[in-house]
Design a protein around this motif. Structure first.
Motif: not given
Length: 280
Positions: A170-173, A180-193
């Motif tokens: 997921l991080l590589e994709a 970027g780090p912020v977009k990865f955190f907000i758009d991917i990790l937050v929904p998964l969490s």
């Protein structure tokens, strides 16, 4: 077909009744007058004074200033519970994200330093915490009630373990797509969490809601009193022959059970899924 075991079900039913009986007695007693409770003890069957008692504890102004009401204390407890839970989730997710996805020296020792805060609950560091809040002039404020409670590693530990289970693909994709780090955190990790966030929210909300010692130390202004402190205040009115308002104390206790119960019922599925789910 699996056989039904009546004895096992009987044990479960009796256990459930045993756990529910104190709540039933508290509610039933709250519908009687204080004199009846003082004379006859606790009740199992409801009385006819319920509407009057609950209306009184929610709307009647009282206290030393004659201004505080049950609704005020209920709102203060709600602000403390929600503020603590939300703040805990935000800080824990950000700390866990930094520890897992940012490569810097001493990341593991820093995590274990954070983790050792579990060995230092608020009751252990209550005087230094009070001194800091006093010097920052945060006594009798919601910030002073909430911020010192956030210093614990519970949420950081859970979110760190969760983030470590997220596939690296997921991080590589995300990097390939230019996130970027912020977009990865907000758009991917937050929904998964979301399920983990719901589980942490329930635990932290109930912990913050049930706080008594810290709000008692931090607040001298009655407008910031919480529901837990209000219950204790009602029972401390022995003056001469005056009888404490047992029915009002029981009514506040019943009201204090309602918000945590609602939160657990609303987030029940997500709570169980967040604590038991292993494959993300």
């Amino acid at each position: 077909m699996q056989r039904i075991k009546p004895f096992d079900h009987l044990i479960l039913i009796l256990g459930a009744l045993f756990l529910c009986m104190p709540v039933v007695m508290a509610f039933a007693s709250s519908t009687h007058t204080a004199i009846d409770i003082h004379s006859n003890g606790l009740y199992v069957m409801p009385g006819s004074n319920g509407a009057e008692t609950y209306t009184k504890v929610l709307t009647k102004r009282g206290g030393f200033t004659g201004e505080v009401t049950g609704l005020t204390m209920l709102m203060n407890s709600m602000i403390l519970g929600v503020g603590f839970a939300v703040g805990k989730i935000v800080l824990s997710m950000m700390a866990a994200y930094a520890l897992v996805y940012f490569r810097f020296r001493f990341a593991t020792p820093i995590f274990w330093v954070i983790f050792t805060t579990l060995l230092l609950p608020l009751e252990v560091r209550i005087m230094p915490s009070y001194q800091v809040m006093s010097e920052l002039k945060l006594l009798n404020t919601y910030q002073g009630l909430i911020v010192p409670l956030l210093a614990s590693a519970t949420g950081t530990f859970f979110f760190r373990q969760f983030f470590k289970s997220v596939p690296d693909e997921l991080l590589e994709a995300a990097r390939i797509d230019g996130a970027g780090p912020v977009k990865f955190f907000i758009d991917i990790l937050v929904p998964l969490s979301r399920t983990m966030m719901a589980a942490i929210f329930i635990i932290m909300f109930i912990y913050g809601w049930n706080q008594y010692l810290w709000p008692m130390l931090m607040t001298t202004d009655e407008s910031f009193f919480t529901l837990m402190r209000g219950i204790k205040t009602i029972l401390q009115v022995w003056v001469g022959s005056q009888i404490p308002d047992y029915n009002e104390a029981f009514a506040l206790a019943v009201l204090a059970m309602v918000p945590p119960l609602v939160v657990v019922l609303v987030f029940q599925r997500m709570f169980i899924k967040g604590l038991t789910e292993s494959d993300k």
